[in-house]
Design a protein around this motif. Structure first.
Motif, PDB file in Angstrom:
ATOM      1  N   ALA A   1       0.822  -1.207   0.000  1.00  0.00           N
ATOM      2  CA  ALA A   1       0.000   0.000   0.000  1.00  0.00           C
ATOM      3  C   ALA A   1       0.856   1.257   0.000  1.00  0.00           C
ATOM      4  CB  ALA A   1      -0.939  -0.014   1.211  1.00  0.00           C
ATOM      5  N   ALA A   2       1.912   1.267   0.839  1.00  0.00           N
ATOM      6  CA  ALA A   2       2.790   2.431   0.892  1.00  0.00           C
ATOM      7  C   ALA A   2       3.546   2.608  -0.422  1.00  0.00           C
ATOM      8  CB  ALA A   2       3.783   2.282   2.050  1.00  0.00           C
ATOM      9  N   SER A   3       3.975   1.500  -1.013  1.00  0.00           N
ATOM     10  CA  SER A   3       4.680   1.579  -2.291  1.00  0.00           C
ATOM     11  C   SER A   3       3.759   2.090  -3.396  1.00  0.00           C
ATOM     12  CB  SER A   3       5.229   0.203  -2.664  1.00  0.00           C
ATOM     13  OG  SER A   3       5.911   0.241  -3.890  1.00  0.00           O
ATOM     14  N   GLY A   4       2.508   1.639  -3.394  1.00  0.00           N
ATOM     15  CA  GLY A   4       1.557   2.123  -4.392  1.00  0.00           C
ATOM     16  C   GLY A   4       1.290   3.606  -4.263  1.00  0.00           C
ATOM     17  N   GLN A   5       1.181   4.083  -3.010  1.00  0.00           N
ATOM     18  CA  GLN A   5       0.985   5.512  -2.792  1.00  0.00           C
ATOM     19  C   GLN A   5       2.197   6.304  -3.275  1.00  0.00           C
ATOM     20  OE1 GLN A   5      -1.558   7.108  -1.962  1.00  0.00           O
ATOM     21  NE2 GLN A   5      -0.983   9.061  -1.054  1.00  0.00           N
ATOM     22  N   SER A   6       3.398   5.769  -3.020  1.00  0.00           N
ATOM     23  CA  SER A   6       4.612   6.449  -3.453  1.00  0.00           C
ATOM     24  C   SER A   6       4.710   6.486  -4.974  1.00  0.00           C
ATOM     25  CB  SER A   6       5.840   5.746  -2.869  1.00  0.00           C
ATOM     26  OG  SER A   6       5.802   5.750  -1.457  1.00  0.00           O
TER      27      SER A   6
ATOM     28  N   VAL B   1      -1.440  15.827  -7.220  1.00  0.00           N
ATOM     29  CA  VAL B   1      -1.676  14.458  -6.751  1.00  0.00           C
ATOM     30  C   VAL B   1      -3.161  14.138  -6.718  1.00  0.00           C
ATOM     31  CG1 VAL B   1      -1.314  12.836  -4.857  1.00  0.00           C
ATOM     32  CG2 VAL B   1       0.437  14.534  -5.398  1.00  0.00           C
ATOM     33  N   THR B   2      -3.966  15.082  -6.260  1.00  0.00           N
ATOM     34  CA  THR B   2      -5.394  14.830  -6.097  1.00  0.00           C
ATOM     35  C   THR B   2      -6.200  15.684  -7.071  1.00  0.00           C
ATOM     36  OG1 THR B   2      -5.719  16.575  -4.448  1.00  0.00           O
ATOM     37  CG2 THR B   2      -4.963  14.429  -3.657  1.00  0.00           C
TER      38      THR B   2
ATOM     39  N   ILE C   1      -9.269   1.788  -9.769  1.00  0.00           N
ATOM     40  CA  ILE C   1     -10.658   1.953 -10.197  1.00  0.00           C
ATOM     41  C   ILE C   1     -11.508   2.487  -9.048  1.00  0.00           C
ATOM     42  CG2 ILE C   1     -12.710   0.649 -10.875  1.00  0.00           C
ATOM     43  CD1 ILE C   1     -10.950  -1.033 -12.660  1.00  0.00           C
ATOM     44  N   ALA C   2     -11.284   1.968  -7.840  1.00  0.00           N
ATOM     45  CA  ALA C   2     -12.035   2.475  -6.689  1.00  0.00           C
ATOM     46  C   ALA C   2     -11.732   3.956  -6.452  1.00  0.00           C
ATOM     47  CB  ALA C   2     -11.697   1.658  -5.443  1.00  0.00           C
ATOM     48  N   THR C   3     -10.475   4.350  -6.619  1.00  0.00           N
ATOM     49  CA  THR C   3     -10.105   5.760  -6.459  1.00  0.00           C
ATOM     50  C   THR C   3     -10.774   6.618  -7.520  1.00  0.00           C
ATOM     51  OG1 THR C   3      -7.956   5.115  -5.538  1.00  0.00           O
ATOM     52  CG2 THR C   3      -8.165   7.359  -6.370  1.00  0.00           C
ATOM     53  N   LEU C   4     -10.795   6.129  -8.751  1.00  0.00           N
ATOM     54  CA  LEU C   4     -11.445   6.879  -9.826  1.00  0.00           C
ATOM     55  C   LEU C   4     -12.924   7.103  -9.527  1.00  0.00           C
ATOM     56  CD1 LEU C   4     -10.013   5.526 -13.202  1.00  0.00           C
ATOM     57  CD2 LEU C   4     -10.132   7.900 -12.473  1.00  0.00           C
TER      58      LEU C   4
ATOM     59  N   ALA D   1      -7.069  18.161   3.938  1.00  0.00           N
ATOM     60  CA  ALA D   1      -5.929  17.352   3.516  1.00  0.00           C
ATOM     61  C   ALA D   1      -6.407  16.128   2.741  1.00  0.00           C
ATOM     62  CB  ALA D   1      -5.112  16.921   4.728  1.00  0.00           C
ATOM     63  N   SER D   2      -5.598  15.704   1.786  1.00  0.00           N
ATOM     64  CA  SER D   2      -5.936  14.527   0.991  1.00  0.00           C
ATOM     65  C   SER D   2      -5.849  13.275   1.854  1.00  0.00           C
ATOM     66  CB  SER D   2      -4.985  14.406  -0.200  1.00  0.00           C
ATOM     67  OG  SER D   2      -3.640  14.336   0.240  1.00  0.00           O
ATOM     68  N   HIS D   3      -6.522  12.217   1.396  1.00  0.00           N
ATOM     69  CA  HIS D   3      -6.527  10.956   2.133  1.00  0.00           C
ATOM     70  C   HIS D   3      -5.151  10.300   2.072  1.00  0.00           C
ATOM     71  CE1 HIS D   3     -10.819  11.190   2.687  1.00  0.00           C
ATOM     72  NE2 HIS D   3     -11.005  11.319   1.385  1.00  0.00           N
ATOM     73  N   LEU D   4      -4.803   9.608   3.141  1.00  0.00           N
ATOM     74  CA  LEU D   4      -3.492   8.982   3.240  1.00  0.00           C
ATOM     75  C   LEU D   4      -3.301   7.912   2.172  1.00  0.00           C
ATOM     76  CD1 LEU D   4      -0.822   8.666   4.799  1.00  0.00           C
ATOM     77  CD2 LEU D   4      -1.981   7.025   6.290  1.00  0.00           C
ATOM     78  N   LEU D   5      -4.330   7.104   1.917  1.00  0.00           N
ATOM     79  CA  LEU D   5      -4.233   6.002   0.963  1.00  0.00           C
ATOM     80  C   LEU D   5      -5.073   6.265  -0.285  1.00  0.00           C
ATOM     81  CD1 LEU D   5      -4.412   3.010   3.476  1.00  0.00           C
ATOM     82  CD2 LEU D   5      -2.392   3.943   2.353  1.00  0.00           C
ATOM     83  N   THR D   6      -5.203   7.529  -0.673  1.00  0.00           N
ATOM     84  CA  THR D   6      -5.958   8.001  -1.845  1.00  0.00           C
ATOM     85  C   THR D   6      -7.452   7.788  -1.711  1.00  0.00           C
ATOM     86  OG1 THR D   6      -5.886   5.933  -3.161  1.00  0.00           O
ATOM     87  CG2 THR D   6      -3.984   7.421  -3.330  1.00  0.00           C
ATOM     88  N   LEU D   7      -7.882   6.903  -0.831  1.00  0.00           N
ATOM     89  CA  LEU D   7      -9.298   6.644  -0.600  1.00  0.00           C
ATOM     90  C   LEU D   7      -9.645   6.991   0.840  1.00  0.00           C
ATOM     91  CD1 LEU D   7      -9.763   3.175  -2.344  1.00  0.00           C
ATOM     92  CD2 LEU D   7     -10.889   5.289  -3.030  1.00  0.00           C
TER      93      LEU D   7
END
Length: 765
Positions: free
Chosen positions: A45-50, A313-314, A461-464, A508-514
């Motif tokens: 999850a952290a790698s995907g966010q990075s 980013v967002t 897809i969930a983020t979209l 602030a944006s979400h930590l894990l995009t969702l």
């Protein structure tokens, strides 16, 4: 207990960190795999966010891409963005991607269980043997692996088992609690020797456990046993009936009748031993895992502390940037959707970005799945299809290979357990030696890579869809009723921007995009998928204890094992993911905004506010406040504003026009205010309502057209209209089908002031 004896410090080149009962080892193995998968899922999850942060474009990247007619992705990880990124960001992105491959291929084999099984001797003897009866020592000499005299002297201390229990204990693929066995025979005639026959039961020295191997054939090696077991049995591919097919029926009548090697068995004496299974640690695997993790952490630290640019980013980052610094490449197409610009944006760039034609607003009911491109849905569907097909096919052939090939037998194998039935053999992979562990681990962990891809595309897809919902909520659809325009508090219709570096009313944006209510279940589900996969297909290591019980063989048998129970669990979890995605994908958006998805050009097209707010400083301040998207009011001649003389005759005329029983416009307006929680300032003129100051405290959008300059109206819109303008619905501008009449070209954009819902059929640019 932990290993203390140095001779057990390593087996097959891998350290042993625990020795004990096989049940305890299997439980520890499952626990360690669960811990590993929790850690790996967190790293994933952290790698995907990075990776998303590294692929997020800066405004400079976006402008360069738009000048060439190319749009970039906003809010999701994207390969297309890397083309316009710096070489450093591209290098770090690929470093994160490549470092994930070794992790998924080996991390589930850092710890693995070795199941110990005992080779043993089977002695067919009379009751007198255990009490010191004579036997032919020339025919049955003592040897280190077959010390008959030692067996005879210790037989009185062995465990007595009736036939039922004896068959149950020894009809196992791997014997862990007992070793040598004396089958006491019923003798009526014959020689005076108390020992009649000795057989050996060993795993093949070659380590091959194919179709010709029968783990406990001695139990059934009697013609009468096979004919009286009570069933019809089919031969396997080795040309014989496996004893495992016969023993379930044999056990039922074993206490009354059991024959083996032409002897009638009365009971057994079994040599009890302490189980000696062990848990291995593979430093050869841990090395790459640590190295790749260090690389990921180093890249994350760089992103957190050294990446000085401000990428978009967002979705909120992009909206803020395009409002403050409008993009001329997307001017005049405020109704452009992501799909429309996919096809036309590049052509427009080749033509030098000519002024686009106005478009009529069309009200459509969009669903969440409309935000996602067909290519992304195809990719997700392909991954689901591959995994569902692979699991179903593997489950079908796996059950067919069992003896007996029944669902109950398949389910009895459990999770992560090793049996001769569930070993995958015949791949021409060596089954002995340390190198086999490395090869087998790579084969067993290959499906983990598919689960990683599945998580990444599922999260994208969930983020979209979530960003699509956030985008749609900016629409001004809550500001109007079906027929009458209602003034609604900005607290209800306007929303803050969610950005990476918030200011003012921004969040602030979400930590894990969702949001956490979506991100945490998704991360947990991903971890369960990886863990289930590690229990459905895994490295199997078998430690063979020789008949003398001294040391395990130098080599251990290593291959891949499967667990039908784990495959079913994987199917259930994948089905849950598919159902969750289907439920959310078919939800309707509540508003009327166009679908932009992650398309930077479409987002930019909706953010041109320069006609409403001229000063860049004003726009910079504007984005720190709550915003709404809709038609920007131009002047008091808008058909939706009615300037009424609030005297008695006018009120009577209004009542006649709209019906004698209808209330005056003033009272309707006052009730609308109260219904939406808007107060009336008693200090103002009684002829017009005034909103509270915290409802509309910003610039009066009508002040300039009203000849009063562009200053702020402290009392809000009501004071700007000076109590003379009453806002009522233009019922004549819409028919019952919802199609409006175009009254010229208007413009839609974001605003911190009041905005109208776009009119169906009206032209916008």
């Amino acid at each position: 207990m932990m290993v203390m004896d140095t001779m057990y410090e390593k087996m097959d080149g891998f350290p042993v960190i625990y020795r004990g009962s096989c049940g305890a080892v299997e439980r520890l193995n499952r626990i360690w795999h669960l811990v590993l998968n929790v850690l790996s899922t967190t790293v994933l999850a952290a790698s995907g966010q990075s990776m998303q942060l590294l692929s997020a474009p800066t405004r400079k990247n976006v402008d360069r891409a738009h000048s060439q007619g190319i749009w970039l992705d906003i809010g999701i990880p994207s390969l297309r963005n890397l083309r316009f990124s710096s070489w450093l960001k591209r290098s770090l992105w690929f470093l994160l991607a490549l470092s994930s491959i070794p992790l998924h291929l080996v991390y589930n084999s850092v710890f693995y269980a070795a199941i110990a099984t005992n080779d043993y001797n089977i002695l067919f003897a009379t009751e007198q043997f255990a009490s010191g009866g004579q036997y032919d020592k020339v025919r049955f000499p003592d040897s280190p692996a077959q010390n008959i005299s030692d067996f005879q002297s210790s037989a009185s201390n062995w465990t007595r088992l009736n036939n039922h229990d004896c068959i149950t204990q020894y009809s196992q693929d791997f014997i862990t609690e007992y070793r040598n066995v004396i089958t006491v025979i019923n003798v009526t005639t014959g020689t005076n020797s108390s020992l009649r026959q000795v057989l050996v039961n060993e795993l093949p020295q070659s380590g091959y456990l194919g179709s010709t191997y029968d783990a406990f054939a001695w139990i059934c090696n009697d013609t009468a046993t096979m004919s009286n077991a009570g069933g019809e049995y089919r031969e396997n591919s080795g040309g014989f009936v496996p004893c495992g097919l016969i023993t379930p029926d044999l056990i039922k009548s074993a206490n009354a009748w059991w024959r083996s090697s032409n002897y009638s068995i009365a009971y057994c004496l079994a040599e009890p031993i302490e189980a000696d299974c062990h848990l291995h640690f593979a430093p050869q695997f841990m090395g790459p895992v640590i190295a790749m993790s260090v690389i990921k952490v180093a890249v994350m630290f760089y992103i957190a502390f050294r990446m000085i640019d401000r990428p978009l980013v967002t979705l909120g980052d992009a909206i803020e940037s395009f409002i403050v610094y409008p993009d001329p490449a997307t001017r005049g197409m405020c109704l452009a959707s992501g799909n429309s610009l996919n096809k036309t944006f590049q052509n427009s760039a080749r033509a030098g970005f000519p002024p686009p034609n106005p478009h009529a607003f069309q009200l459509k009911r969009h669903r969440w799945y409309n935000v996602v491109s067909r290519r992304q849905w195809l990719f997700l569907g392909t991954l689901f299809t591959i995994m569902f097909t692979g699991l179903i096919v593997g489950l079908f052939f796996g059950i067919r290979s069992l003896s007996p090939p029944t669902i109950s037998n398949a389910w009895s194998l459990g999770l992560g357990n090793v049996r001769t039935q569930n070993l995958i053999l015949g791949w021409n992979i060596p089954q002995l030696g340390a190198s086999t562990v490395l090869i087998t681990a790579l084969v067993a962990n290959t499906p983990q890579a598919f689960l990683t891809f599945l998580y990444m595309i599922f999260n994208t897809i969930a983020t979209l869809m979530q960003e699509g919902e956030n985008w749609d909520l900016f629409g001004a659809y809550t500001a109007t009723s079906k027929r009458n325009l209602r003034l609604v508090s900005k607290k209800h219709t306007h929303r803050y921007l969610r950005v990476r570096n918030p200011r003012g009313q921004q969040k602030a944006s979400h930590l894990l995009t969702l949001p956490f209510r979506y991100a945490l279940p998704l991360v947990c589900l991903s971890g369960l998928l990886h863990w289930s996969c590690s229990q459905a297909l895994y490295l199997a290591n078998i430690s063979v204890i020789p008949r003398d019980g001294t040391l395990p063989r130098q080599d251990e048998i290593t291959t891949v094992a499967f667990a039908p129970q784990g495959m079913v669990l994987l199917l259930v979890l994948l089905t849950v993911m598919a159902i969750m995605m289907s439920i959310y994908a078919t939800r309707h958006f509540g508003g009327q905004m166009v679908i932009v998805g992650s398309n930077s050009a479409a987002i930019s097209a909706s953010c041109h506010v320069e006609d409403d707010v001229q000063s860049q400083n004003d726009r910079r301040e504007m984005v720190t406040r709550r915003l709404a998207w809709g038609e920007i009011p131009r002047n008091m001649d808008d058909a939706r504003f009615k300037t009424l003389q609030l005297d008695g005759s006018k009120d009577q005329q209004q009542q006649k026009q709209h019906g004698t029983d209808r209330k005056t416009a003033t009272s309707r307006f006052r009730e609308d205010n109260e219904a939406f929680g808007l107060g009336i300032d008693s200090s103002s003129s009684s002829k017009g309502p005034v909103f509270r100051q915290d409802d509309f405290i910003h610039e009066d959008p009508f002040a300039e057209e009203d000849g009063r300059g562009g200053g702020y109206a402290g009392a809000g819109m009501g004071a700007g209209l000076r109590g003379r303008a009453e806002m009522v619905g233009d019922a004549d501008s819409q028919d019952r089908t919802g199609m409006g009449q175009s009254t010229g070209v208007a413009h839609c954009s974001f605003s911190d002031g009041f905005v109208f819902k776009p009119v169906v059929g009206k032209l916008y640019a």
